[in-house]
Scaffold this motif. Structure first.
Motif, PDB file in Angstrom:
ATOM      1  N   ASP A 234     -49.507 -58.026  21.576  1.00  0.00           N
ATOM      2  CA  ASP A 234     -48.562 -58.892  22.275  1.00  0.00           C
ATOM      3  C   ASP A 234     -48.950 -59.000  23.750  1.00  0.00           C
ATOM      4  O   ASP A 234     -48.647 -58.114  24.554  1.00  0.00           O
ATOM      5  CB  ASP A 234     -47.149 -58.327  22.118  1.00  0.00           C
TER       6      ASP A 234
ATOM      7  N   THR B  10     -45.228 -61.630  25.801  1.00  0.00           N
ATOM      8  CA  THR B  10     -43.855 -61.385  26.262  1.00  0.00           C
ATOM      9  C   THR B  10     -43.789 -60.541  27.522  1.00  0.00           C
ATOM     10  O   THR B  10     -42.771 -60.580  28.238  1.00  0.00           O
ATOM     11  CB  THR B  10     -43.043 -60.669  25.162  1.00  0.00           C
ATOM     12  N   GLY B  11     -44.786 -59.719  27.782  1.00  0.00           N
ATOM     13  CA  GLY B  11     -44.703 -58.782  28.898  1.00  0.00           C
ATOM     14  C   GLY B  11     -43.652 -57.709  28.657  1.00  0.00           C
ATOM     15  O   GLY B  11     -43.208 -57.036  29.585  1.00  0.00           O
ATOM     16  N   GLY B  12     -43.233 -57.565  27.406  1.00  0.00           N
ATOM     17  CA  GLY B  12     -42.232 -56.562  27.051  1.00  0.00           C
ATOM     18  C   GLY B  12     -40.802 -57.038  27.205  1.00  0.00           C
ATOM     19  O   GLY B  12     -39.862 -56.258  27.039  1.00  0.00           O
ATOM     20  N   VAL B  13     -40.606 -58.316  27.508  1.00  0.00           N
ATOM     21  CA  VAL B  13     -39.264 -58.866  27.707  1.00  0.00           C
ATOM     22  C   VAL B  13     -38.650 -59.236  26.355  1.00  0.00           C
ATOM     23  O   VAL B  13     -39.257 -59.972  25.566  1.00  0.00           O
ATOM     24  CB  VAL B  13     -39.304 -60.109  28.613  1.00  0.00           C
ATOM     25  N   GLY B  14     -37.446 -58.719  26.090  1.00  0.00           N
ATOM     26  CA  GLY B  14     -36.756 -59.048  24.851  1.00  0.00           C
ATOM     27  C   GLY B  14     -36.769 -57.877  23.885  1.00  0.00           C
ATOM     28  O   GLY B  14     -37.683 -57.046  23.885  1.00  0.00           O
TER      29      GLY B  14
ATOM     30  N   ALA C 210     -39.709 -57.705  21.416  1.00  0.00           N
ATOM     31  CA  ALA C 210     -40.973 -57.337  22.063  1.00  0.00           C
ATOM     32  C   ALA C 210     -41.079 -55.826  22.225  1.00  0.00           C
ATOM     33  O   ALA C 210     -42.168 -55.256  22.179  1.00  0.00           O
ATOM     34  CB  ALA C 210     -41.077 -58.017  23.423  1.00  0.00           C
ATOM     35  N   GLN C 211     -39.926 -55.164  22.389  1.00  0.00           N
ATOM     36  CA  GLN C 211     -39.939 -53.709  22.556  1.00  0.00           C
ATOM     37  C   GLN C 211     -40.406 -52.990  21.301  1.00  0.00           C
ATOM     38  O   GLN C 211     -40.818 -51.834  21.353  1.00  0.00           O
ATOM     39  CB  GLN C 211     -38.524 -53.228  22.927  1.00  0.00           C
TER      40      GLN C 211
ATOM     41  N   LYS D 149     -48.425 -55.360  29.303  1.00  0.00           N
ATOM     42  CA  LYS D 149     -47.302 -55.607  30.209  1.00  0.00           C
ATOM     43  C   LYS D 149     -47.655 -56.621  31.297  1.00  0.00           C
ATOM     44  O   LYS D 149     -46.841 -57.440  31.687  1.00  0.00           O
ATOM     45  CB  LYS D 149     -46.839 -54.287  30.829  1.00  0.00           C
ATOM     46  N   GLN D 150     -48.884 -56.520  31.825  1.00  0.00           N
ATOM     47  CA  GLN D 150     -49.329 -57.503  32.825  1.00  0.00           C
ATOM     48  C   GLN D 150     -50.223 -58.505  32.107  1.00  0.00           C
ATOM     49  O   GLN D 150     -51.418 -58.244  31.896  1.00  0.00           O
ATOM     50  CB  GLN D 150     -50.087 -56.809  33.953  1.00  0.00           C
TER      51      GLN D 150
ATOM     52  N   HIS E  45     -44.976 -66.069  20.919  1.00  0.00           N
ATOM     53  CA  HIS E  45     -44.287 -64.811  20.681  1.00  0.00           C
ATOM     54  C   HIS E  45     -44.805 -64.216  19.363  1.00  0.00           C
ATOM     55  O   HIS E  45     -45.056 -64.958  18.408  1.00  0.00           O
ATOM     56  CB  HIS E  45     -42.785 -65.075  20.592  1.00  0.00           C
TER      57      HIS E  45
END
Length: 284
Positions: free
Chosen positions: A90, A93-97, A100-101, A108-109, A62
């Motif tokens: 990043d 994380t794939g934008g999760v959390g 992460a935003q 994202k992928q 992370h």
């Protein structure tokens, strides 16, 4: 002379006879606990201290943990992020959390190397990066090894095309003799192998430059330590390991002197008026 990038990692430039040839992509290969990620972060931070911007691609940690890991060794990258000289991509994380935003450079992928390439390209341009670390590149093809060489080449074209020099961290299993993926050893410009061996109940760290295009390099295995302020290579010594014995000896004086002079020459070259770096983007 070949333009070089000094790592400023104690002892590493000596065994590379002055540093890494500019725009090279170098594989940092080794098993767990060998110091690959630390060496990569040290390379980036040493550049930041000397005015060379950098990008770190987080594929296995992370971003919050990455920043904490830098701080653990006293390498505060926060100020460089605020100044726009350092960026974390990043790709974990794939934008999760919620945290992460807040990341500016988000993939994202996480298994899409083309999306990663686009985000990485933007980060390099935004901060004017000269150094890049991807940790770990093997994550991108762990479940599809046939894609290993193609993945390396895609990223290499972007990074070298934008004038950067890079470390790709590559994982291997304990005891494995390879470098982390089929064909990757031929796609990269250099390979530095880090090892951790147990002999008679004690662990020994070592490092060897397996390959480095366009430069002479040490051909022996050197002792290495991880200290409170990072990696240190005992460049003037070599280590011989067997299943039951460890022997450390000094290198011949002539070789030590040749390495010392090569580093001095590389430093003189860097101190000379910098020639304009061509921003030719070979991949576009």
């Amino acid at each position: 002379m070949v333009p070089r990038v000094r790592t400023y990692v104690p002892g590493l430039d000596e065994i590379l006879y002055g540093g890494i040839p500019e725009r090279s992509v170098v594989l940092l290969s080794g098993g767990p606990g060998t110091g690959k990620s630390i060496l990569g972060k040290q390379f980036l931070f040493n550049g930041l201290k000397r005015g060379e911007a950098g990008v770190f691609v987080a594929l296995e940690e992370h971003p919050v943990a990455v920043r904490r890991s830098f701080r653990h060794f006293g390498w505060d990258v926060g100020q460089y992020e605020r100044e726009g000289k350092f960026a974390i991509v990043d790709a974990f994380t794939g934008g999760v959390g919620a945290s992460a935003q807040r990341e500016k450079y988000l993939v994202k992928q996480v298994d899409d190397v083309h999306e990663l390439g686009d985000v990485l390209r933007q980060a390099i341009r935004d901060v004017g990066a000269r150094r890049v670390v991807i940790d770990s590149v093997s994550t991108l093809y762990l479940t599809k090894p046939a894609m290993a060489r193609g993945t390396i080449m895609t990223l290499k074209r972007i990074i070298a095309g934008l004038g950067c020099t890079a470390f790709f961290v590559s994982q291997v299993s304990v005891g494995e003799r390879g470098f982390g993926g089929p064909g990757v050893e031929h796609a990269v410009d250099g390979i530095i192998r880090l090892d951790l061996d147990e002999v008679e109940g004690r662990l020994y760290r070592s490092i060897i430059v397996w390959k480095m295009r366009d430069t002479k390099h040490s051909m022996v295995r050197h002792p290495m330590e991880i200290r409170d302020d990072g990696v240190e290579v005992e460049w003037d010594k070599y280590i011989r390991l067997t299943a039951t014995s460890v022997k450390i000896d000094s290198l011949p004086k002539e070789e030590i002197e040749a390495m010392r002079k090569a580093v001095e020459e590389a430093e003189r070259q860097l101190a000379a008026p910098a020639k304009k770096v061509e921003e030719a983007e070979g991949e576009e």
